[in-house]
Design a protein around this motif. Sequence first.
Motif, PDB file in Angstrom:
ATOM      1  N   SER A   1       0.835  -1.203   0.000  1.00 54.27           N
ATOM      2  CA  SER A   1       0.000   0.000   0.000  1.00 54.27           C
ATOM      3  C   SER A   1       0.871   1.254   0.000  1.00 54.27           C
ATOM      4  O   SER A   1       0.540   2.256  -0.635  1.00 54.27           O
ATOM      5  N   ARG A   2       2.005   1.171   0.680  1.00 53.45           N
ATOM      6  CA  ARG A   2       2.907   2.325   0.733  1.00 53.45           C
ATOM      7  C   ARG A   2       3.660   2.487  -0.584  1.00 53.45           C
ATOM      8  O   ARG A   2       3.897   3.617  -1.021  1.00 53.45           O
ATOM      9  N   THR A   3       4.061   1.378  -1.208  1.00 56.16           N
ATOM     10  CA  THR A   3       4.783   1.495  -2.477  1.00 56.16           C
ATOM     11  C   THR A   3       3.883   2.093  -3.566  1.00 56.16           C
ATOM     12  O   THR A   3       4.378   2.723  -4.502  1.00 56.16           O
ATOM     13  N   LYS A   4       2.581   1.911  -3.441  1.00 58.03           N
ATOM     14  CA  LYS A   4       1.655   2.484  -4.419  1.00 58.03           C
ATOM     15  C   LYS A   4       1.469   3.977  -4.217  1.00 58.03           C
ATOM     16  O   LYS A   4       1.263   4.727  -5.177  1.00 58.03           O
ATOM     17  N   GLU A   5       1.566   4.413  -2.957  1.00 59.11           N
ATOM     18  CA  GLU A   5       1.244   5.801  -2.636  1.00 59.11           C
ATOM     19  C   GLU A   5       2.455   6.703  -2.446  1.00 59.11           C
ATOM     20  O   GLU A   5       2.361   7.918  -2.623  1.00 59.11           O
ATOM     21  N   ASP A   6       3.589   6.113  -2.076  1.00 59.87           N
ATOM     22  CA  ASP A   6       4.772   6.905  -1.709  1.00 59.87           C
ATOM     23  C   ASP A   6       5.892   6.635  -2.720  1.00 59.87           C
ATOM     24  O   ASP A   6       6.590   5.625  -2.649  1.00 59.87           O
ATOM     25  N   ASP A   7       6.088   7.558  -3.647  1.00 59.22           N
ATOM     26  CA  ASP A   7       7.090   7.371  -4.700  1.00 59.22           C
ATOM     27  C   ASP A   7       8.499   7.270  -4.131  1.00 59.22           C
ATOM     28  O   ASP A   7       9.311   6.448  -4.594  1.00 59.22           O
ATOM     29  N   GLU A   8       8.811   8.100  -3.148  1.00 54.75           N
ATOM     30  CA  GLU A   8      10.158   8.093  -2.573  1.00 54.75           C
ATOM     31  C   GLU A   8      10.446   6.752  -1.885  1.00 54.75           C
ATOM     32  O   GLU A   8      11.526   6.175  -2.060  1.00 54.75           O
ATOM     33  N   TYR A   9       9.499   6.266  -1.124  1.00 53.09           N
ATOM     34  CA  TYR A   9       9.650   4.973  -0.453  1.00 53.09           C
ATOM     35  C   TYR A   9       9.854   3.865  -1.485  1.00 53.09           C
ATOM     36  O   TYR A   9      10.728   3.009  -1.332  1.00 53.09           O
ATOM     37  N   ARG A  10       9.033   3.874  -2.550  1.00 54.15           N
ATOM     38  CA  ARG A  10       9.118   2.838  -3.569  1.00 54.15           C
ATOM     39  C   ARG A  10      10.473   2.844  -4.260  1.00 54.15           C
ATOM     40  O   ARG A  10      11.102   1.799  -4.441  1.00 54.15           O
ATOM     41  N   GLN A  11      10.954   4.030  -4.620  1.00 48.28           N
ATOM     42  CA  GLN A  11      12.233   4.122  -5.314  1.00 48.28           C
ATOM     43  C   GLN A  11      13.388   3.653  -4.430  1.00 48.28           C
ATOM     44  O   GLN A  11      14.272   2.918  -4.882  1.00 48.28           O
ATOM     45  N   LYS A  12      13.389   4.066  -3.161  1.00 41.56           N
ATOM     46  CA  LYS A  12      14.455   3.649  -2.242  1.00 41.56           C
ATOM     47  C   LYS A  12      14.416   2.145  -2.005  1.00 41.56           C
ATOM     48  O   LYS A  12      15.465   1.478  -2.005  1.00 41.56           O
ATOM     49  N   LEU A  13      13.217   1.608  -1.822  1.00 39.36           N
ATOM     50  CA  LEU A  13      13.078   0.178  -1.542  1.00 39.36           C
ATOM     51  C   LEU A  13      13.527  -0.651  -2.729  1.00 39.36           C
ATOM     52  O   LEU A  13      14.309  -1.602  -2.578  1.00 39.36           O
ATOM     53  N   TYR A  14      13.070  -0.294  -3.916  1.00 36.29           N
ATOM     54  CA  TYR A  14      13.413  -1.085  -5.101  1.00 36.29           C
ATOM     55  C   TYR A  14      14.882  -0.930  -5.475  1.00 36.29           C
ATOM     56  O   TYR A  14      15.502  -1.862  -5.983  1.00 36.29           O
ATOM     57  N   ARG A  15      15.446   0.253  -5.205  1.00 37.06           N
ATOM     58  CA  ARG A  15      16.879   0.444  -5.435  1.00 37.06           C
ATOM     59  C   ARG A  15      17.679  -0.465  -4.504  1.00 37.06           C
ATOM     60  O   ARG A  15      18.659  -1.093  -4.925  1.00 37.06           O
ATOM     61  N   TYR A  16      17.232  -0.568  -3.274  1.00 40.13           N
ATOM     62  CA  TYR A  16      17.885  -1.447  -2.297  1.00 40.13           C
ATOM     63  C   TYR A  16      17.768  -2.906  -2.733  1.00 40.13           C
ATOM     64  O   TYR A  16      18.754  -3.656  -2.680  1.00 40.13           O
ATOM     65  N   HIS A  17      16.602  -3.310  -3.192  1.00 41.57           N
ATOM     66  CA  HIS A  17      16.419  -4.679  -3.672  1.00 41.57           C
ATOM     67  C   HIS A  17      17.339  -4.974  -4.848  1.00 41.57           C
ATOM     68  O   HIS A  17      17.912  -6.075  -4.950  1.00 41.57           O
ATOM     69  N   ASN A  18      17.482  -4.013  -5.743  1.00 40.22           N
ATOM     70  CA  ASN A  18      18.343  -4.210  -6.912  1.00 40.22           C
ATOM     71  C   ASN A  18      19.812  -4.360  -6.514  1.00 40.22           C
ATOM     72  O   ASN A  18      20.547  -5.152  -7.118  1.00 40.22           O
ATOM     73  N   ILE A  19      20.232  -3.600  -5.504  1.00 44.48           N
ATOM     74  CA  ILE A  19      21.614  -3.725  -5.021  1.00 44.48           C
ATOM     75  C   ILE A  19      21.854  -5.129  -4.492  1.00 44.48           C
ATOM     76  O   ILE A  19      22.899  -5.749  -4.761  1.00 44.48           O
ATOM     77  N   ILE A  20      20.886  -5.651  -3.743  1.00 41.29           N
ATOM     78  CA  ILE A  20      21.011  -7.001  -3.201  1.00 41.29           C
ATOM     79  C   ILE A  20      21.081  -8.022  -4.328  1.00 41.29           C
ATOM     80  O   ILE A  20      21.895  -8.961  -4.292  1.00 41.29           O
ATOM     81  N   ARG A  21      20.254  -7.845  -5.344  1.00 42.97           N
ATOM     82  CA  ARG A  21      20.271  -8.775  -6.485  1.00 42.97           C
ATOM     83  C   ARG A  21      21.611  -8.713  -7.224  1.00 42.97           C
ATOM     84  O   ARG A  21      22.133  -9.732  -7.672  1.00 42.97           O
ATOM     85  N   GLN A  22      22.163  -7.515  -7.353  1.00 43.00           N
ATOM     86  CA  GLN A  22      23.448  -7.367  -8.031  1.00 43.00           C
ATOM     87  C   GLN A  22      24.570  -8.079  -7.288  1.00 43.00           C
ATOM     88  O   GLN A  22      25.583  -8.441  -7.884  1.00 43.00           O
ATOM     89  N   CYS A  23      24.390  -8.299  -5.996  1.00 45.44           N
ATOM     90  CA  CYS A  23      25.380  -9.036  -5.207  1.00 45.44           C
ATOM     91  C   CYS A  23      25.221 -10.546  -5.380  1.00 45.44           C
ATOM     92  O   CYS A  23      26.046 -11.316  -4.856  1.00 45.44           O
ATOM     93  N   GLY A  24      24.178 -10.955  -6.095  1.00 49.06           N
ATOM     94  CA  GLY A  24      23.985 -12.376  -6.356  1.00 49.06           C
ATOM     95  C   GLY A  24      22.920 -13.032  -5.500  1.00 49.06           C
ATOM     96  O   GLY A  24      22.796 -14.270  -5.507  1.00 49.06           O
ATOM     97  N   PHE A  25      22.132 -12.232  -4.788  1.00 48.72           N
ATOM     98  CA  PHE A  25      21.086 -12.772  -3.929  1.00 48.72           C
ATOM     99  C   PHE A  25      19.743 -12.795  -4.647  1.00 48.72           C
ATOM    100  O   PHE A  25      19.435 -11.918  -5.440  1.00 48.72           O
ATOM    101  N   LYS A  26      18.952 -13.810  -4.325  1.00 52.22           N
ATOM    102  CA  LYS A  26      17.556 -13.822  -4.731  1.00 52.22           C
ATOM    103  C   LYS A  26      16.754 -13.120  -3.649  1.00 52.22           C
ATOM    104  O   LYS A  26      16.896 -13.428  -2.459  1.00 52.22           O
ATOM    105  N   VAL A  27      15.924 -12.165  -4.042  1.00 53.44           N
ATOM    106  CA  VAL A  27      15.105 -11.416  -3.100  1.00 53.44           C
ATOM    107  C   VAL A  27      13.726 -12.063  -3.017  1.00 53.44           C
ATOM    108  O   VAL A  27      13.029 -12.192  -4.018  1.00 53.44           O
TER     109      VAL A  27
END
Length: 253
Positions: free
Chosen positions: A49-75
């Motif tokens: 619900s927050r990722t739909k309404e809060d652009d800043e939260y969504r961008q930070k969260l997904y950027r963090y997820h992408n960093i983890i994936r780039q390290c070789g982790f499955k999220v």
Amino acid sequence: MLKTGIYVDAENIRLSGGYGMRYDVLVELANSGNSVLLRANSYLAEDRSRTKEDDEYRQKLYRYHNIIRQCGFKVIKKYVKHFVDDEGILTTKANADMDLAIDALLQARNLDRIILLTGDGDFIRLVLALQNMGCRVEVIGFNNVSSELKETADSYLSGFLVPGLLPMPPDGAGRLRGMPVNYNADRGFGFLRYYKLSGGGLRAETVFFHCSKSTVANDAVFLDAANIFEFSIVQNPENNNRTEATDITLLEA
């Protein structure tokens, strides 16, 4: 080669002192020594619900997820659920324990070693089950780690002691973290055990210290090996250039 899997209870780690943990260091740890990383999973929460309404939260969260994936982790995402109890109080829940446990049990058939990052005692039964399957289970945690979980694991290591796993403050360049061993309270000296991470694995080192080189008011804290200290290493010209720890501070929980 030991086939290794890493399973990160990310929400527990984040709330227990591991905020900002570097996943690339976990990969380095798993690939060091006689070990190769085969599986790497991180279990995280997302408030849809927050990722739909809060652009800043969504961008930070997904950027963090992408960093983890780039390290070789499955999220693996666990979506936050909101509940209103009988008293009208809104509570949230995003527990990925079951997902982590099932994945680890299924994937352990192809693994020799499992590194579990959590402090949650609910994983004790999982650790025992993995051990009964023939896997070595190593637990890494930060604050508020279940004492029974520490005892059940084949080994436990504070994440504060893994070099580079947590970012150091800007003024912490060259600083190390270690725990006290063999402290002689009558004479005020002992040793600090710290670790170095290289291609050969995680290697323990010790360095002499005297309580006079610390900022703590009560040296009884050096009698508890669970306490973590930050320090620098210097050569003491007054003692034949002996290597010693200095500027010792207690890492607050």
